[in-house]
Design a protein around this motif. Sequence first.
Motif, PDB file in Angstrom:
ATOM      1  N   TRP A 820       0.760  -1.380   0.063  1.00 21.20           N
ATOM      2  CA  TRP A 820      -0.002  -0.005   0.122  1.00 21.20           C
ATOM      3  C   TRP A 820       1.010   1.438  -0.175  1.00 21.20           C
ATOM      4  O   TRP A 820       0.508   2.312  -0.653  1.00 21.20           O
ATOM      5  CB  TRP A 820      -0.795   0.035   1.161  1.00 21.20           C
ATOM      6  N   GLU A 821       1.946   1.313   0.887  1.00 25.88           N
ATOM      7  CA  GLU A 821       2.799   2.376   0.850  1.00 25.88           C
ATOM      8  C   GLU A 821       3.451   2.671  -0.490  1.00 25.88           C
ATOM      9  O   GLU A 821       3.617   3.629  -0.960  1.00 25.88           O
ATOM     10  CB  GLU A 821       3.774   2.252   2.155  1.00 25.88           C
ATOM     11  N   TYR A 844      -2.719   1.861  10.300  1.00 27.92           N
ATOM     12  CA  TYR A 844      -1.776   2.533  11.406  1.00 27.92           C
ATOM     13  C   TYR A 844      -2.447   2.684  12.678  1.00 27.92           C
ATOM     14  O   TYR A 844      -1.947   2.495  13.698  1.00 27.92           O
ATOM     15  CB  TYR A 844      -1.589   3.799  11.055  1.00 27.92           C
ATOM     16  N   ILE A 845      -3.716   3.097  12.593  1.00 26.34           N
ATOM     17  CA  ILE A 845      -4.545   3.242  14.169  1.00 26.34           C
ATOM     18  C   ILE A 845      -4.906   1.855  14.799  1.00 26.34           C
ATOM     19  O   ILE A 845      -4.891   1.884  15.837  1.00 26.34           O
ATOM     20  CB  ILE A 845      -5.923   3.979  13.630  1.00 26.34           C
ATOM     21  N   TRP A 846      -5.106   0.875  13.929  1.00 26.32           N
ATOM     22  CA  TRP A 846      -5.431  -0.418  14.527  1.00 26.32           C
ATOM     23  C   TRP A 846      -4.122  -0.719  15.366  1.00 26.32           C
ATOM     24  O   TRP A 846      -4.208  -1.284  16.642  1.00 26.32           O
ATOM     25  CB  TRP A 846      -5.714  -1.518  13.506  1.00 26.32           C
ATOM     26  N   ARG A 847      -2.904  -0.607  14.621  1.00 28.17           N
ATOM     27  CA  ARG A 847      -1.699  -1.077  15.490  1.00 28.17           C
ATOM     28  C   ARG A 847      -1.338  -0.234  16.540  1.00 28.17           C
ATOM     29  O   ARG A 847      -0.761  -0.561  17.463  1.00 28.17           O
ATOM     30  CB  ARG A 847      -0.668  -1.273  14.383  1.00 28.17           C
ATOM     31  N   LEU A 848      -1.621   1.087  16.485  1.00 31.42           N
ATOM     32  CA  LEU A 848      -1.136   1.909  17.657  1.00 31.42           C
ATOM     33  C   LEU A 848      -2.190   1.832  18.724  1.00 31.42           C
ATOM     34  O   LEU A 848      -1.885   1.705  19.891  1.00 31.42           O
ATOM     35  CB  LEU A 848      -1.533   3.604  17.161  1.00 31.42           C
ATOM     36  N   SER A 849      -3.348   1.549  18.383  1.00 28.22           N
ATOM     37  CA  SER A 849      -4.505   1.162  19.642  1.00 28.22           C
ATOM     38  C   SER A 849      -4.378   0.004  20.374  1.00 28.22           C
ATOM     39  O   SER A 849      -4.427  -0.140  21.423  1.00 28.22           O
ATOM     40  CB  SER A 849      -5.876   1.582  18.987  1.00 28.22           C
ATOM     41  N   ARG A 860       9.706   0.350   4.482  1.00 30.51           N
ATOM     42  CA  ARG A 860      10.197   1.833   4.400  1.00 30.51           C
ATOM     43  C   ARG A 860       9.836   2.526   5.988  1.00 30.51           C
ATOM     44  O   ARG A 860       8.763   1.951   6.458  1.00 30.51           O
ATOM     45  CB  ARG A 860       9.078   2.513   3.473  1.00 30.51           C
ATOM     46  N   THR A 861      10.739   3.207   6.410  1.00 31.70           N
ATOM     47  CA  THR A 861      10.599   4.321   7.303  1.00 31.70           C
ATOM     48  C   THR A 861       9.858   5.471   7.265  1.00 31.70           C
ATOM     49  O   THR A 861       9.290   5.668   5.939  1.00 31.70           O
ATOM     50  CB  THR A 861      11.748   4.541   7.963  1.00 31.70           C
ATOM     51  N   ALA A 862       9.209   5.930   8.169  1.00 23.52           N
ATOM     52  CA  ALA A 862       8.454   7.297   8.069  1.00 23.52           C
ATOM     53  C   ALA A 862       9.155   8.355   7.335  1.00 23.52           C
ATOM     54  O   ALA A 862       8.946   8.925   6.328  1.00 23.52           O
ATOM     55  CB  ALA A 862       7.902   7.728   9.549  1.00 23.52           C
ATOM     56  N   GLU A 863      10.540   8.196   7.517  1.00 29.55           N
ATOM     57  CA  GLU A 863      11.650   9.319   7.017  1.00 29.55           C
ATOM     58  C   GLU A 863      11.549   9.098   5.316  1.00 29.55           C
ATOM     59  O   GLU A 863      11.653   9.970   4.540  1.00 29.55           O
ATOM     60  CB  GLU A 863      12.833   9.438   7.439  1.00 29.55           C
ATOM     61  N   ASP A 864      11.478   7.646   5.161  1.00 29.81           N
ATOM     62  CA  ASP A 864      11.423   7.211   3.592  1.00 29.81           C
ATOM     63  C   ASP A 864      10.325   7.797   2.953  1.00 29.81           C
ATOM     64  O   ASP A 864      10.243   8.077   1.990  1.00 29.81           O
ATOM     65  CB  ASP A 864      11.912   5.715   3.624  1.00 29.81           C
ATOM     66  N   LEU A 865       9.329   7.475   3.622  1.00 29.34           N
ATOM     67  CA  LEU A 865       7.841   8.093   2.905  1.00 29.34           C
ATOM     68  C   LEU A 865       7.726   9.487   2.855  1.00 29.34           C
ATOM     69  O   LEU A 865       7.371   9.981   1.879  1.00 29.34           O
ATOM     70  CB  LEU A 865       6.997   7.321   3.780  1.00 29.34           C
ATOM     71  N   GLU A 895       7.113   4.685  14.482  1.00 29.08           N
ATOM     72  CA  GLU A 895       6.925   4.724  13.147  1.00 29.08           C
ATOM     73  C   GLU A 895       5.411   4.883  12.636  1.00 29.08           C
ATOM     74  O   GLU A 895       5.262   5.814  11.816  1.00 29.08           O
ATOM     75  CB  GLU A 895       7.708   3.485  12.501  1.00 29.08           C
ATOM     76  N   ASP A 896       4.666   3.973  13.465  1.00 23.21           N
ATOM     77  CA  ASP A 896       3.388   4.125  12.896  1.00 23.21           C
ATOM     78  C   ASP A 896       2.708   5.561  13.071  1.00 23.21           C
ATOM     79  O   ASP A 896       1.833   5.889  12.324  1.00 23.21           O
ATOM     80  CB  ASP A 896       2.348   3.076  13.567  1.00 23.21           C
ATOM     81  N   LEU A 897       2.858   5.938  14.272  1.00 23.86           N
ATOM     82  CA  LEU A 897       2.383   7.272  14.664  1.00 23.86           C
ATOM     83  C   LEU A 897       2.982   8.339  13.622  1.00 23.86           C
ATOM     84  O   LEU A 897       2.067   9.262  13.253  1.00 23.86           O
ATOM     85  CB  LEU A 897       2.680   7.702  15.934  1.00 23.86           C
ATOM     86  N   SER A 898       4.129   8.206  13.151  1.00 25.99           N
ATOM     87  CA  SER A 898       4.774   9.250  12.276  1.00 25.99           C
ATOM     88  C   SER A 898       4.071   9.250  11.042  1.00 25.99           C
ATOM     89  O   SER A 898       3.661  10.247  10.337  1.00 25.99           O
ATOM     90  CB  SER A 898       6.142   9.200  12.216  1.00 25.99           C
ATOM     91  N   LYS A 899       3.805   8.021  10.497  1.00 24.35           N
ATOM     92  CA  LYS A 899       3.139   7.677   9.274  1.00 24.35           C
ATOM     93  C   LYS A 899       1.899   8.145   9.029  1.00 24.35           C
ATOM     94  O   LYS A 899       1.352   8.623   8.032  1.00 24.35           O
ATOM     95  CB  LYS A 899       3.545   6.346   8.805  1.00 24.35           C
ATOM     96  N   LEU A 900       1.142   7.915  10.290  1.00 21.01           N
ATOM     97  CA  LEU A 900      -0.287   8.247  10.324  1.00 21.01           C
ATOM     98  C   LEU A 900      -0.291   9.772  10.108  1.00 21.01           C
ATOM     99  O   LEU A 900      -1.432  10.329   9.492  1.00 21.01           O
ATOM    100  CB  LEU A 900      -0.893   7.903  11.580  1.00 21.01           C
ATOM    101  N   GLN A 901       0.548  10.573  10.754  1.00 21.92           N
ATOM    102  CA  GLN A 901       0.649  12.138  10.675  1.00 21.92           C
ATOM    103  C   GLN A 901       0.912  12.389   9.229  1.00 21.92           C
ATOM    104  O   GLN A 901       0.473  13.274   8.785  1.00 21.92           O
ATOM    105  CB  GLN A 901       1.487  12.532  11.551  1.00 21.92           C
TER     106      GLN A 901
END
Length: 973
Positions: A820-821, A844-849, A860-865, A895-901
């Motif tokens: 997806w990314e 992202y939200i499901w894994r955070l919660s 890929r990391t959040a910085e890569d994206l 990472e997930d929180l950063s990608k979600l933002q």
Amino acid sequence: MTRRPGLAPGSGPTSAAGAGAPGARGPGRPGQPAAGAGMVQLYNLHPFGSQQVVPCKLEPERFCGGGRDALFVAAGCKVEAFAVAGQELCQPRCAFSTLGRVLRLAYSEAGDYLVAIEEKNKDTFLRAYVNWRSKRTENSRVCIRMLGHHVEMPVSESFRDQMSIVEMPLSEAPLCISCCPVKGDLLVGCANKLVLFSLKYQTVNEEFSILDFERSLIVHIDRITPVEISFCVGYIAVMSDLEVLILKLESGTKTGERVNHHPQKPKNALRQTEEDTSNETSQLESDDFVICQKPMELLGEQSEQSGISVTLESTGLSDEKIKYSHVQHLFYRRFAPDISFYVLTDDIKLHSLQLLPIYQTGSLTSDGKTLSQEKELLSLFCFFSLPHVGYLYMIVKSVELMSIYQYSEKAQQAVLTPQFLHVITSNNLQCFTVRCSAAVAREEDPYMDTTLKACPPVSMDVCALRIQLFIGLRALCHFRNHIVLLTKADTGAIPERRESPKRLLSRRDTSVKMKIPPVAETGWNLYIVNTISPMQLYKEMVDYSNTYKTVKTQNCIHLLSEAHLLVRAALMDASQLEPEEKEELVAAFKESCGHLGDCYSRLDTQHSHLALPYYKMSGLSMAEVLARVDWTGEDESQKYERGLIFYINHSLYENLDEELSEELAAKVVKMFHVTEPKQLPHILCSPSMKNINPLTAMRYLKKMDTSGFSSILVTLSKAAVALKMGDLDVYRNEMKSHPEMKLVCGFILEPRLLIQHRKGQIVPTELATHLKETQPGLLVASVLGLQKNSKIGIEEADSFFKVLCGKDEDTIPQLLVDFWEAQLVACLPDSALPELFYKLMSQYIWRLSQRQPPDTTPLRTAEDLINACSHYGLIYPWVHILISSDPLADKNYTEDLSKLQTLWWKKLLPELCQRIKCGGEKYQLHLSSLKETLSIVAVELELRDFLNVLPEDGTAAFFLPYLLYCSRKKSLS
């Protein structure tokens, strides 16, 4: 017998008797096609079976058949009815007297009535004989009533068990009649008009009704006097000596047109020419001049330019809406006589006009409870004939000349059936094939002759199946599988007075002379010849075609096509068949498709590709087709025809749920190595080739290298085979021989290297499974390439990753999130972005919660994206607050929180709210996700920052608790 070029000599056994039975069976051979239009081939087959003699007492003057078993013979002032059942003797059923000598006779299966034009004292009468089956003896009571006469209750009860005669008065003398084979309505031809009588039923009580007629319409036709007419579900064919006109009666009123309409006569040069010719005829008529009009054929709307005016006059007395309100001209053809035959008047007249409907009967629900059998008209055909040539037109949707039949002798009469054209000359009964079923198939499905289905072409040469000797043939009729023939050995018939050529050739002569049969003479017979069943004739055709298999000629295809059309025509109206008959015909249909598939797969013709649809229609598996191939060559010198190659190639591409044996798979590989080596990598990727020996596959792939066919596709195929063999060294060497982007291009060329389908399920290949463990980035890039090139759909790609990772439908593996990314980075079209945003944000939200880490390391990391994709914006300060304030947050969580933002809160929350409004199966999941998200954000953010991330629309009551909590948390702390 005078034969035209192309008809084989010695065709058809003969009988020395005056009127003989069909001759003994024996082998025959086809003749060469004749030159020109309407080419005819002759096969010495046996469509005619047993015969029986009709035990009529007087020489038949008129006869007709119909229904399942009814034959009527008129002689003098009497009609005899016979029961014809199977091949048994024809049995007398009843006899009844007529008002006078019968001039025309017709039977209607709808309504089961007989109608006749009778002459008495030089006057003609039209009468219908109803309930004739109840007449037990010749002296039984008969009720005579007038058309439309209301029958009183006490009298009507007596109608149950007695025949009634309905007299139908006309203002002009009736000349010809025709009954609609579908509705049973009666059309009567007079000098310059046609009168339509609709079939009605007078309801006496709930259990009993009386058949009756209503004069509902008069069709006025000027400038043509009908000699023969034919009527079928609103279509009318009218024939004079040298003209044929086809009309269609239509319901509903055209704009600005009244029911009793008078179409505007064409004001053009054609009409003026007609009038001038008429004037010239009157001025120049003498023994020194013969006026001949030019031949003409007008189709469709052009037929209105024939100069013939048609006017409708409604005469129906019922209050119901008028059925026919306007007329459409479909066809007009005028023939010019050959002046060299002007002395022989019979040689320049048309005969045997006929409309033939092709329909099927199906069970239709009328009220949801009961089933009614209704006939659905599939197509309609019109046949008419000159003495030496016959014409067959298709007239539904468009008017088109289908076939021209050229006879070897002068034809006296012809009758068209859905399967054959039967023609009689003075001494021969001939049986020609017709193309009606082929035309209907194409009319029903314009996509015929595709990879799915096929049908022999309408343009295929017609052929004569049989020329059977019968001495002194005079007339014929046909019903069911019976041909009724009148023969008269004494040829010294009373000659008719011949009219002068100018009278015949002038259009001003509109008189029609009724031919009154001469006094009965000896030497006549009335025969019923039974045509054999379609299955029996089909088997003979197939057996006959075997003589051509060794020489591989077009005659084999032609004869098998005739057999195929014979069975197809028999299946058109399957309601008339017994279940066993239908089952046998269906099996024969499939068998014929198999035979045609064999022909097209082995003969090198321009239509070799038809092997594919015929094999599909046959129901044969690929293994069964391959088993029919003659594998004579042991080395690579064997020749494989392109039809077979085309069939196998397409079948292997279509992912059939069939696995070939190791032996057959090896033969297929060998075949393509010899004929189309470039296809080998594709062939080896087919699921049907699963059982191929890897050593065999590798041997042929290596031969491609030495032959100069080295490519990325060959490399990937060799790597896949090496993986099956367990040779990882060869696998790694092949995969390292090309850069990753070129490998991706190879997978795009052949997606089945990664993804296959078996029994409707997605099955990742062994190569895809290995790439998941060793090169997941290459795998994701390759699937993304397939999607961008429309080789795989979005849902199919998602399912592939779930199956590959062993996850169920509700579990999302990290490799799918990586995909997806990758889709976002690849800049998909804007139309696909909202769905992609939602899938990523939900995960992202499901894994955070749930504090659920990914099952594999993200690619890929959040910085890569953020660096690679514009959809991922800069990280807001409040996200850092969320991350830094959580002492339990690990790397995956941050990472997930950063990608979600990332995907922007201002896009997430409105989209989530909108999906909640829409409801659906995932309503509770969406609502739970929104509440969890708001709970986290309300705890960590300042009130101003929290307000900035909320959607601009929504229910205030829903967000108010979170806002209050966010505003009070400082005081609480």
